[in-house]
Write an enzyme that holds these catalytic residues in place. Structure first.
Site, PDB file in Angstrom:
ATOM      1  N   TYR A  69       2.668   9.959  -0.377  1.00 54.13           N
ATOM      2  CA  TYR A  69       3.855   9.431   0.323  1.00 54.13           C
ATOM      3  C   TYR A  69       5.142   9.729  -0.431  1.00 54.13           C
ATOM      4  CZ  TYR A  69       0.201   6.522   2.545  1.00 54.13           C
ATOM      5  OH  TYR A  69      -0.933   6.056   3.172  1.00 54.13           O
ATOM      6  N   HIS A  89      -8.056   9.224  -1.708  1.00 54.76           N
ATOM      7  CA  HIS A  89      -7.393   9.294  -0.400  1.00 54.76           C
ATOM      8  C   HIS A  89      -8.312   9.860   0.686  1.00 54.76           C
ATOM      9  CE1 HIS A  89      -3.009   9.320   1.209  1.00 54.76           C
ATOM     10  NE2 HIS A  89      -3.836   9.230   2.230  1.00 54.76           N
ATOM     11  N   ASP A 145       0.831  -1.206   0.000  1.00 50.88           N
ATOM     12  CA  ASP A 145       0.000   0.000   0.000  1.00 50.88           C
ATOM     13  C   ASP A 145       0.865   1.255   0.000  1.00 50.88           C
ATOM     14  OD1 ASP A 145      -2.939   1.135   0.842  1.00 50.88           O
ATOM     15  OD2 ASP A 145      -1.346   2.306   1.790  1.00 50.88           O
ATOM     16  N   LYS A 205      -3.104   5.788  -4.213  1.00 50.70           N
ATOM     17  CA  LYS A 205      -4.233   6.685  -3.942  1.00 50.70           C
ATOM     18  C   LYS A 205      -4.140   7.980  -4.744  1.00 50.70           C
ATOM     19  CE  LYS A 205      -3.927   4.726   0.675  1.00 50.70           C
ATOM     20  NZ  LYS A 205      -2.476   4.541   0.870  1.00 50.70           N
TER      21      LYS A 205
END
Length: 319
Positions: free
Chosen positions: A52, A114, A47, A81
């Protein structure tokens, strides 16, 4: 033969492993090394997210493991996401294609929105747009319009499944009532302290899985918190099975609550430890000990959105 996590069949027929590796804050070589080690020990569900900023490292790790013959692409269940600045339906396909090129892969297994709340778009790298008073700039784009643009990604073959994250039951219900392609999961914070039983029941009734982030509640050894990791009660259960408290907690989430936890770690030993939860069973009494840690408190309350009283702030209702 290497032991893999069991899978759950999603509402579109694809299989999703019931335990995944979270990668939030795993940057640079750390993220790449974490994913490679995870694949080596049996993780197949990885994930990540645009937010990120590690999609290139995650993709490289997966491609290297494919090149080594450890896995085939179809063995991996890759989740990423759509970040909040891309809620404008016109921006969705373009950024998804950019994310695919970050990964260096042909398709994404699961693409999540998200959050239900959009942020103002400045450019692709201004992830948290703030005004001159340092206030986060939100947008009022309807998440349904964003979701409809995500449905096109499935039709284009860029992603296999779509879903949502940080949605409450009313928001998820509104997507389900208006969608053409059902979301396969709602990814939310879930741990013994926030066990999400009501939301999980709602999801289950609608054939949607619940993926749980921060399943271990960000353990803080210095202050011995959260209680569900550091209490003598959980330590006693762990000792009985020759396991650790985090392993007991992850087992409880998978079997007791029926959720799909994605513990984040970039520490090789903990990555291995978190995966080693498929060879013991907790009793009903032990499960109820873990039920006792539910407080409803969040590690991730989305305060920057909450403070602005946004119409799509997800945590203003019970679940």
């Amino acid at each position: 033969k290497m032991k893999l996590a069991p899978t759950v069949k999603l509402n579109n027929g694809y299989e999703m492993p019931v335990l995944g590796l979270g990668t939030y804050n795993s940057k640079d070589n750390e993220g790449e090394a974490a994913v490679k080690h995870a694949i080596d020990v049996g993780y197949r569900h990885i994930d990540t997210a645009y937010f990120y900023q590690n999609e290139a490292e995650v993709g490289k790790a997966i491609r290297d493991k494919i090149a080594e013959g450890v896995v085939k692409r179809e063995d991996i269940f890759l989740v990423t996401k759509l970040w909040n600045i891309f809620h404008d339906p016109e921006k969705v396909e373009g950024i998804c294609r950019k994310q695919l090129s970050n990964f260096g892969l042909e398709y994404i297994d699961l693409y999540l929105m998200h959050m239900p709340v959009g942020y103002k778009y400045v450019d692709e790298s201004t992830l948290l747009p703030k005004d001159e008073n340092d206030v986060l700039q939100l947008s009022d784009i309807d998440y349904l319009d964003t979701y409809k643009a995500m449905e096109k990604l499935v039709k284009l073959g860029l992603v296999r499944s779509i879903g949502v994250s940080n949605f409450n039951s009313e928001q998820l219900g509104r997507v389900l009532a208006n969608c053409e392609i059902k979301p396969v999961t709602n990814q939310v914070e879930c741990s013994p302290a926030l066990n999400q039983k009501a939301l999980t029941a709602f999801c289950k009734k609608n054939d949607v899985t619940l993926t749980g982030y921060t399943p271990l509640g960000k353990p803080k050894p210095d202050v011995q918190k959260p209680d569900f990791i550091y209490s003598p009660e959980v330590a006693a259960i762990a000792k009985k099975y020759g396991k650790t408290a985090p392993q007991v907690v992850l087992r409880y989430l998978v079997v007791g609550l029926g959720v799909i936890p994605i513990p984040k770690s970039s520490n090789a030993n903990r990555i291995s430890e978190n995966f080693d939860i498929f060879d013991f069973e907790l009793t009903a009494e032990e499960m109820s000990v873990l039920d006792g840690y539910h407080t409803g408190d969040r590690v991730v309350p989305l305060n920057l959105i909450k403070g602005q009283n946004h119409k799509y702030y997800p945590f203003a209702i019970d679940f």
